[in-house]
Write a protein that holds these residues in place. Structure first.
Motif, short mmCIF file in Angstrom:
data_model
loop_
_atom_site.label_atom_id
_atom_site.label_comp_id
_atom_site.label_asym_id
_atom_site.label_seq_id
_atom_site.Cartn_x
_atom_site.Cartn_y
_atom_site.Cartn_z
N ARG A 133 0.89 -1.16 -0.08
CA ARG A 133 -0.10 0.11 -0.04
C ARG A 133 0.74 1.33 -0.29
NH1 ARG A 133 -1.76 -3.67 3.50
NH2 ARG A 133 -0.43 -2.78 5.38
N ALA A 134 0.21 2.55 -0.25
CA ALA A 134 1.00 3.59 -0.57
C ALA A 134 0.12 4.48 0.07
CB ALA A 134 1.46 4.17 -1.81
N VAL A 135 0.67 5.63 0.70
CA VAL A 135 0.23 6.81 1.45
C VAL A 135 0.85 7.96 1.09
CG1 VAL A 135 -0.85 5.78 3.34
CG2 VAL A 135 1.42 6.83 3.67
N THR A 136 -0.01 9.16 1.02
CA THR A 136 0.96 10.57 0.83
C THR A 136 -0.17 11.70 1.21
OG1 THR A 136 1.82 11.72 -1.00
CG2 THR A 136 -0.41 11.02 -1.42
N TRP A 137 0.71 12.69 1.72
CA TRP A 137 -0.17 13.91 2.35
C TRP A 137 -0.25 15.13 1.57
CZ3 TRP A 137 -2.34 13.61 7.10
CH2 TRP A 137 -2.00 12.47 7.92
N LEU A 138 -1.24 15.74 1.63
CA LEU A 138 -1.42 17.01 0.76
C LEU A 138 -2.44 18.02 1.40
CD1 LEU A 138 -4.03 16.95 -1.90
CD2 LEU A 138 -3.49 14.82 -0.70
N ARG A 146 -5.41 17.03 -5.06
CA ARG A 146 -6.37 16.08 -4.87
C ARG A 146 -7.10 15.36 -6.06
NH1 ARG A 146 -9.68 15.51 0.17
NH2 ARG A 146 -8.88 17.54 0.53
N THR A 147 -7.52 16.22 -6.92
CA THR A 147 -8.08 15.97 -8.29
C THR A 147 -7.16 14.77 -8.95
OG1 THR A 147 -9.46 17.59 -8.30
CG2 THR A 147 -9.33 16.60 -10.52
N PHE A 148 -5.93 15.27 -9.12
CA PHE A 148 -4.80 14.50 -9.83
C PHE A 148 -4.67 12.98 -9.09
CE2 PHE A 148 -0.16 13.28 -9.99
CZ PHE A 148 -0.01 12.98 -11.05
N LEU A 149 -4.54 12.98 -8.06
CA LEU A 149 -4.51 11.72 -7.30
C LEU A 149 -5.64 11.07 -7.26
CD1 LEU A 149 -2.39 13.03 -4.33
CD2 LEU A 149 -1.40 11.70 -6.16
N THR A 150 -6.92 11.44 -6.97
CA THR A 150 -7.91 10.81 -7.12
C THR A 150 -8.28 9.86 -8.52
OG1 THR A 150 -9.45 12.63 -7.27
CG2 THR A 150 -9.25 11.74 -5.10
N ALA A 151 -7.96 10.71 -9.45
CA ALA A 151 -8.01 10.56 -10.75
C ALA A 151 -7.09 9.13 -10.99
CB ALA A 151 -7.83 11.25 -11.65
N ALA A 152 -6.01 9.04 -10.52
CA ALA A 152 -5.08 7.97 -10.31
C ALA A 152 -5.18 6.97 -9.46
CB ALA A 152 -3.52 8.65 -10.18
N GLY A 153 -6.59 6.93 -8.80
CA GLY A 153 -6.82 5.75 -8.00
C GLY A 153 -6.64 5.99 -6.35
N TRP A 154 -6.32 7.02 -6.07
CA TRP A 154 -6.16 7.38 -4.59
C TRP A 154 -7.19 7.91 -3.81
CZ3 TRP A 154 -0.92 7.72 -2.20
CH2 TRP A 154 0.26 7.17 -3.05
N ALA A 155 -7.23 7.72 -2.60
CA ALA A 155 -8.70 8.18 -1.85
C ALA A 155 -8.34 8.47 -0.52
CB ALA A 155 -9.69 7.08 -1.90
N PRO A 156 -8.99 9.38 0.14
CA PRO A 156 -8.78 10.01 1.36
C PRO A 156 -8.93 8.92 2.34
CG PRO A 156 -10.22 11.04 0.34
CD PRO A 156 -10.05 10.40 -0.48
N ASP A 157 -8.18 8.65 3.47
CA ASP A 157 -8.43 7.45 4.42
C ASP A 157 -8.98 8.09 5.70
OD1 ASP A 157 -5.89 8.47 5.54
OD2 ASP A 157 -4.78 6.84 5.31
N GLY A 158 -9.23 9.48 5.95
CA GLY A 158 -9.58 9.77 7.29
C GLY A 158 -8.56 10.56 7.92
#
Length: 183
Positions: A133-138, A146-158
């Motif tokens: 798994r991978a994480v990143t902060w923004l 956020r739009t760039f990352l969510t389009a690439a399959g990333w999602a907020p984890d809370g």
């Protein structure tokens, strides 16, 4: 035979010789991205040569063998950089969870695909380093990233945090964490 012309673009692991170019990109990106957040005198005082020395030392002796600095190139011009390594948050497993701690594209090169190439290189590198798994902060208000990352399959984890950039509470940044499955 004439055909479409394609740019000579790529990503690779950075070398110590790349430190000055990485520092120059970092200074330009910080001055552009943080102009509304950080004091103007702080941004004006950024010293690319001193920053390059730090990059050179970091590239020569990474703290962990899985810490990587990747660069995006257009021909021999460094257009961006990214950092990957084990996740550092206390609720993450540093054996299974990797992290992208920075993904920066030169403001003069944005919109040319360098960020997408760097993101794919980060994912490939994290997979090669056997992270699941991978994480990143923004920044919480960074809608473009956020739009760039969510389009690439990333999602907020809370998860969220507030960074104190000056150490005195005068400049803080709220961040959210995104995650993705590398499987």
């Amino acid at each position: 035979m004439d055909g479409p012309v394609s740019a000579d673009v790529s990503c690779r692991v950075a070398w110590s010789d790349d430190a000055p170019a990485i520092a120059a990109v970092q200074v330009r990106a910080w001055r552009d991205s943080y102009a509304d957040l950080l004091p103007a005198e702080l941004l004006a005082g950024l010293n690319a040569e001193a920053i390059a020395e730090g990059w050179s030392a970091s590239l020569a002796r990474p703290a962990d063998a899985r810490n990587r600095v990747l660069i995006a190139l257009e021909r021999n011009l460094v257009t961006g950089f990214a950092l990957t390594g084990p996740a550092t948050d206390p609720d993450r497993d540093p054996v299974a969870d990797g992290e992208i701690t920075d993904l920066t594209v030169d403001p003069h090169q944005r919109g040319n695909g360098h960020g997408s190439r760097l993101m794919q290189a980060c994912v490939d590198t994290l997979k090669a380093d056997r992270f699941n798994r991978a994480v990143t902060w923004l920044g919480a208000t960074d809608d473009a990233t956020r739009t760039f990352l969510t389009a690439a399959g990333w999602a907020p984890d809370g998860a969220h945090r507030t960074l104190d950039l000056t150490g005195d509470g005068s400049v803080t940044v709220k961040q959210v964490r995104l995650h993705t499955d590398l499987g």
